[in-house]
Design an enzyme around this catalytic site. Structure first.
Site, PDB file in Angstrom:
ATOM      1  N   HIS A  46       0.827  -1.202   0.000  1.00 44.55           N
ATOM      2  CA  HIS A  46       0.000   0.000   0.000  1.00 44.55           C
ATOM      3  C   HIS A  46       0.870   1.264   0.000  1.00 44.55           C
ATOM      4  CE1 HIS A  46      -3.488   2.537   0.856  1.00 44.55           C
ATOM      5  NE2 HIS A  46      -2.749   3.131   1.783  1.00 44.55           N
ATOM      6  N   GLU A  68      -1.908  -5.368  -3.909  1.00 41.85           N
ATOM      7  CA  GLU A  68      -2.649  -4.979  -2.711  1.00 41.85           C
ATOM      8  C   GLU A  68      -4.024  -5.643  -2.684  1.00 41.85           C
ATOM      9  OE1 GLU A  68      -3.584  -0.748  -0.480  1.00 41.85           O
ATOM     10  OE2 GLU A  68      -3.793  -0.880  -2.646  1.00 41.85           O
ATOM     11  N   ASN A 398      26.726 -22.612  -6.608  1.00 45.38           N
ATOM     12  CA  ASN A 398      27.509 -23.840  -6.763  1.00 45.38           C
ATOM     13  C   ASN A 398      27.134 -24.878  -5.712  1.00 45.38           C
ATOM     14  OD1 ASN A 398      29.918 -23.974  -8.844  1.00 45.38           O
ATOM     15  ND2 ASN A 398      29.643 -21.833  -8.285  1.00 45.38           N
TER      16      ASN A 398
END
Length: 661
Positions: A46, A68, A398
């Site tokens: 918001h 929202e 990795n």
């Protein structure tokens, strides 16, 4: 409005809210019933919508508004958190991040098609439409209210005494200027009919205006629903009011099921994410006011001693001059420490990026991975914060792609189906240590050595004499990879060399510890600061050089005849270990006569677990030095990390032990 005036503030705060959204969405994925997290995510979306709208960035505002709407449905209990919803919210978050990056790069919003993601979010809202409740008795769990046992007990007793429990949600108009005052009037109106036993946000937060436009309460009243609504409708600046009766049977059922539900949440909560709401951490340095006061006091002391020295210069009092210089040294030392503390920020600002990274990598590889983070509060210099993110990303990628096995492989090996990646940070003397470890398959030493021979990094004869630690160092060579196939994540051999180069460029070292089927651990050791260090000044030929104290293990004198020649390289026996012996005059090509002394002064230096002896002509002494960069023209001289200026004006080069060994 002159947007340029507010652009910097908008960018900083938007970064905070996006990071806040990212962190809390990860928590929500693991704890879908956590009402506090849902409310915090809603508030961030918001606020972001309002900020973007006020700056004229329509795409950002519209997309944040679409998020929202979904979050509001979840918050009200009309939509359950699902994998599809989380994927859509994360996708929207990535697009918002891309839009913000465009604003940072160009000063304006890029054209980016948000129709697809907006339609996807709206589709989720529409699908939940059938779940919207009318004014029928309301289920507590649908509201996601974290009611405690005492709240439920009060409600049960109130029902026995003729009261009716209500869930009341109020949304104020956006034009409301004094939200706290308006909320107070609403609270007083409700209390005319009964008692408020719970509010969200808390009464204190509402009083301090720490809420957006809506808040909710649970109250027990003797009045009818329509009577209460009519009274509240008479209050101005209210956008909407939703009042629902809470059924008495539901109170009893919820009370009975409360504890088992909490235990289930604890079992499924992600261990890698702290069970608290992330409020976001900015990229700018925010300084404790006490640290600034301390800094100001020290600067004041510096001005006093400067004036005192000027007076002494006028009158020539040598004894008092020495005392004043000692005082000046103490003040400047304390000033350095104070400035260092101002520059120090928690490594959390780097670590908080990785839960999302691990989530995405685990999904793309089809593996189950948990991330545990320890020591996120460890403070390091801001310069290091800016540089360490990329190497850590490579190590985590990795670990997941090469180290962690598939769930089926892990179960066959007697391991839990979910692999574990740990990030750990802590202080060790004048260094910061960061460890990245996994409990996967480990590094295949034989495979690494075979590939090193194939790539002609070492001959077969030399390979027979290498230790495990020396073999593991091959993975840091450019283009080196043991992967059988290239994936989108790794396998091209362009990751680990970047890790080593980046870490060494900021004065750090990286070591590896790996055991087959137990996992791999990378240990990164970094200096606390890159600006001022303690160093040993030595003379080599006609030149003076500085060696960082943090790299020195010991200073010894050795008989010249004890230096051994092995395969055209010099070594010495250091406490039972055969370590390389480097003549700095030869390495640095220093002018001067070659001395044929019977005894040689050697500085034993370390790089992680590796040791070497550096021969010097003379030890000058230890000194605190300020590091100055060499500049682009000399940036390719790897054995020198920088320069410093001595008190007599001489320029001294600082040796980089990482590249000497």
């Amino acid at each position: 409005m002159d947007n340029e005036q507010y652009m910097k503030l908008f960018i900083e705060e938007s970064k905070e809210h996006l990071q806040n959204l990212n962190n809390n969405l990860l928590v929500l994925e693991q704890q879908p019933d956590n009402a506090d997290v849902i409310n915090e995510i809603f508030r961030s979306a918001h606020t972001l919508k309002g900020m973007a709208g006020s700056m004229g960035f329509k795409n950002m505002a519209n997309l944040a508004h679409a998020m929202e709407n979904v979050l509001d449905k979840i918050r009200k209990g009309n939509m359950d958190v699902s994998a599809d919803i989380m994927d859509a919210l994360f996708e929207a978050l990535d697009i918002l991040d891309g839009l913000l990056q465009g604003i940072i790069d160009k000063g304006m919003e890029d054209f980016m098609d948000i129709n697809d993601i907006s339609a996807k979010l709206q589709g989720l809202v529409d699908d939940s439409g059938s779940k919207d409740a009318d004014h029928s008795p309301q289920k507590l769990e649908r509201e996601g209210l974290p009611l405690a046992d005492h709240h439920l007990h009060v409600m049960e007793e109130a029902v026995k005494n003729g009261f009716t429990p209500y869930y009341i949600e109020v949304r104020l108009k956006e034009t409301c200027l004094m939200k706290a005052a308006r909320a107070y009037i609403i609270f007083k109106a409700i209390e005319n009919f009964g008692h408020i036993i719970y509010s969200n946000p808390s009464a204190q937060d509402i009083e301090e205006e720490k809420f957006d436009l809506s808040f909710s309460v649970v109250a027990v009243c003797k009045a009818e629903l329509d009577t209460i609504k009519k009274e509240l409708d008479s209050i101005s600046e209210i956008e909407s009011i939703d009042i629902r009766e809470i059924h008495p049977d539901d109170i009893h059922g919820h009370s009975q099921s409360k504890k088992p539900q909490a235990q289930e949440t604890d079992r499924t909560a992600a261990p890698q994410i702290k069970d608290k709401i992330s409020r976001g951490t900015g990229r700018s340095i925010r300084v404790d006011i006490e640290r600034l006061d301390r800094l100001m006091n020290l600067v004041s002391e510096l001005i006093i001693i400067k004036n005192r020295l000027q007076d002494l210069q006028r009158y020539g009092d040598t004894a008092v001059m020495a005392e004043s210089l000692e005082y000046l040294g103490r003040v400047t030392g304390e000033l350095h420490d104070a400035v260092m503390k101002v520059r120090m920020i928690p490594i959390q600002v780097v670590f908080e990026q990785f839960p999302r990274t691990v989530r995405n990598l685990a999904r793309s590889t089809g593996k189950e991975v948990k991330l545990n983070i320890f020591g996120a509060e460890t403070e390091v210099d801001r310069t290091i914060i800016d540089e360490i993110g990329e190497p850590l990303i490579h190590l985590i990628r990795n670990a997941i792609d090469h180290g962690i096995e598939t769930p089926q492989e892990r179960i066959a090996l007697g391991k839990p189906s979910a692999g574990l990646v740990e990030l750990k940070a802590y202080h060790d003397g004048d260094s910061v240590v960061i460890e990245v470890s996994d409990d996967g398959r480990g590094i295949d030493i034989d495979k690494v050595l075979k590939r090193a021979i194939e790539q002609k990094l070492v001959s077969r004869e030399e390979a027979e004499t290498l230790s495990q630690q020396e073999i593991l160092q091959f993975i840091f060579e450019a283009g080196f990879s043991t992967a059988e196939k290239v994936t989108d994540i790794s396998g091209r051999g362009v990751g680990m060399d970047v890790v080593k180069t980046k870490i060494e460029s900021i004065g750090g070292v990286v070591d590896i510890d790996s055991r087959p089927n137990h996992g791999t651990r990378f240990i990164i050791r970094l200096p606390l600061t890159l600006s001022i260090i303690q160093a040993l000044l030595v003379s080599v030929g006609q030149e003076v050089y500085a060696i960082p104290i943090g790299s020195i293990k010991e200073i010894i004198e050795i008989p010249a005849k004890s230096i051994k020649l092995v395969r055209q390289k010099e070594f010495i026996d250091y406490r039972g270990l055969l370590i390389p012996f480097l003549r700095l005059a030869k390495v640095l090509e220093c002018p001067g006569e070659v001395k044929a002394d019977d005894v040689v002064t050697a500085v034993i230096v370390k790089k992680g677990e590796r040791l070497a002896a550096l021969s010097v002509d003379e030890l000058i002494g230890q000194q605190e030095i300020v590091i100055k960069p060499l500049g682009k023209a000399l940036s390719k001289i790897k054995i020198v990390s920088g320069a410093t200026i001595l008190g007599d004006g001489r320029v001294v080069l600082i040796l980089d032990v990482n590249h000497l060994i």
